[in-house]
Design an enzyme around this catalytic site. Structure first.
Site, PDB file in Angstrom:
ATOM      1  N   LYS A 223       0.873  -1.309   0.115  1.00  0.00           N
ATOM      2  CA  LYS A 223      -0.007   0.014   0.061  1.00  0.00           C
ATOM      3  C   LYS A 223       0.817   1.267  -0.064  1.00  0.00           C
ATOM      4  CE  LYS A 223      -4.213  -2.019   0.774  1.00  0.00           C
ATOM      5  NZ  LYS A 223      -5.117  -2.596   1.620  1.00  0.00           N
ATOM      6  N   ARG A 259      -3.658 -10.153   4.511  1.00  0.00           N
ATOM      7  CA  ARG A 259      -3.807 -10.377   2.853  1.00  0.00           C
ATOM      8  C   ARG A 259      -2.478  -9.522   2.207  1.00  0.00           C
ATOM      9  NH1 ARG A 259      -5.516  -7.148  -1.242  1.00  0.00           N
ATOM     10  NH2 ARG A 259      -7.018  -8.037  -2.830  1.00  0.00           N
TER      11      ARG A 259
HETATM   12  N1  HH2 Z   1      -7.191  -4.310  -0.375  1.00  0.00           N
HETATM   13  C1  HH2 Z   1      -7.388  -4.052  -1.616  1.00  0.00           C
HETATM   14  C2  HH2 Z   1      -8.399  -4.973  -2.081  1.00  0.00           C
HETATM   15  N2  HH2 Z   1      -9.027  -5.686  -1.376  1.00  0.00           N
HETATM   16  N3  HH2 Z   1      -9.876  -6.437   0.831  1.00  0.00           N
HETATM   17  C3  HH2 Z   1      -9.572  -6.505   2.092  1.00  0.00           C
HETATM   18  N4  HH2 Z   1     -10.535  -7.287   2.624  1.00  0.00           N
HETATM   19  N5  HH2 Z   1      -8.641  -5.735   2.718  1.00  0.00           N
HETATM   20  C4  HH2 Z   1      -7.666  -4.995   2.073  1.00  0.00           C
HETATM   21  O1  HH2 Z   1      -6.847  -4.162   2.568  1.00  0.00           O
HETATM   22  C5  HH2 Z   1      -7.926  -4.697   0.457  1.00  0.00           C
HETATM   23  C6  HH2 Z   1      -8.955  -5.643   0.141  1.00  0.00           C
HETATM   24  C7  HH2 Z   1      -6.364  -3.402  -2.690  1.00  0.00           C
HETATM   25  O2  HH2 Z   1      -5.139  -4.125  -2.997  1.00  0.00           O
HETATM   26  P1  HH2 Z   1      -5.251  -4.981  -4.314  1.00  0.00           P
HETATM   27  O3  HH2 Z   1      -6.172  -6.186  -4.447  1.00  0.00           O
HETATM   28  O4  HH2 Z   1      -4.044  -5.532  -4.426  1.00  0.00           O
HETATM   29  O5  HH2 Z   1      -5.445  -3.898  -5.164  1.00  0.00           O
HETATM   30  P2  HH2 Z   1      -6.652  -3.533  -6.282  1.00  0.00           P
HETATM   31  O6  HH2 Z   1      -8.002  -3.140  -5.330  1.00  0.00           O
HETATM   32  O7  HH2 Z   1      -6.269  -2.482  -7.077  1.00  0.00           O
HETATM   33  O8  HH2 Z   1      -6.944  -4.967  -7.246  1.00  0.00           O
END
Ligand code: HH2
Length: 284
Positions: A223, A259
């Site tokens: 992040k 995660r």
């Molecule tokens: N962060 C992201 C997406 N989903 N779900 C939960 N429960 N907690 C989190 O902190 C969280 C999440 C963001 O990360 P990422 O999936 O890598 O990115 P993107 O949303 O751009 O696909």
């Protein structure tokens, strides 16, 4: 899956590692790398081999400015991968979606956990669908909407306000028929939070969220607050050290799972942290 009782030290229970697979063209952390079905399945196999306890499959990016995806298109991204993983592994699979129709299709394909960054607020039938599906659910805190959440987030006491929100959403889910023991909470690091002013006190106050008595999932991996603290801004795939530091802070506070994108390194860090903590207890 429950949080450790308050009397137990955080390291008494191993923190589970949830490996992220974004089947998207535009995720902030790994956009496009696993949009191809074969690449996504290969990544799933790799994360399982590296020690993931859960896989989180997402078909829509939540980053500000990401392209919105129709439910049918999102389901077409995640369902074949969930089916393919389920055909060869019993690993728990979570679906990262805010849409009830996608959650429904994912559970039919073999997912057992609905990870909803809107805490079941996105659609009028989100709560009822979660109750009907009977799967586990992650209720995550977010201030605002994904597209605009970073515009001007405001809190007086971020950790207390996030805990209060999560407790209220858990009550709403239970009132709608979701079983208490199927509920996870997530503070939503980076979701409607200033990079340093909000995410750091939130992480420092995680114990107040753990104390609510539900298993807590923590997503710190890659992040942007990490690059704000680093020497020079670093791209998302250059934030491993900070991601691991965040995972260990979560472990010390008693979260149930982290995660992460980098499973191998996180598993190693958590195992070493826990072994040191346990050795310290034994020598008391
Ligand atoms: N962060 C992201 C997406 N989903 N779900 C939960 N429960 N907690 C989190 O902190 C969280 C999440 C963001 O990360 P990422 O999936 O890598 O990115 P993107 O949303 O751009 O696909």
């Amino acid at each position: 899956m429950t949080a450790p009782p308050a009397s137990q030290p955080a390291h008494a229970i191993a923190v589970r590692v949830m490996g992220v697979i974004n089947v998207t063209p535009d995720s902030f952390s790994d956009g496009g790398r696993f949009a191809d079905p074969d690449a996504a399945l290969a990544q799933a196999r790799r994360l399982i081999a590296e020690g993931a306890d859960i896989l989180d499959v997402g078909g829509e990016s939540t980053r500000p400015g990401a392209q919105a995806v129709e439910a049918a298109a999102e389901a077409r991204r995640v369902v074949p991968l969930i089916q393919a993983i389920r055909a060869e592994s019993p690993i728990p699979i979570s679906v990262d979606t805010m849409k009830p129709a996608v959650a429904r299709a994912a559970v039919a394909a073999g997912a057992t956990l609905w990870n909803d960054v809107t805490a079941l607020r996105h659609a009028s039938d989100s709560l009822a669908t979660a109750a009907e599906l009977g799967c586990e659910v992650v209720l995550m805190h977010m201030q605002g909407e994904p597209g605009t959440m970073q515009a001007e987030p405001r809190y007086d006491d971020v950790a207390a306000e996030v805990a209060e929100f999560l407790a209220a959403r858990a009550e709403a889910a239970i009132a709608a028929g979701v079983a208490r023991e199927r509920i996870w909470l997530d503070p939503g690091v980076g979701f409607g939070k200033h990079r340093v002013d909000h995410n750091l006190p939130l992480l420092a106050g995680l114990d107040g969220i753990v104390a609510l008595g539900f298993p807590v999932l923590l997503g710190v991996s890659r992040k942007s607050f990490i690059s704000a603290l680093d020497v020079g801004g670093r791209a998302a795939d250059q934030r491993l050290g900070g991601s691991i530091a965040g995972a260990l802070a979560g472990a010390a506070a008693g979260v149930a799972a982290v995660r992460v994108h980098d499973v191998r390194e996180t598993v190693q860090a958590l195992r070493v942290w826990r072994a040191i903590a346990q050795a310290g207890r034994r020598s008391l």
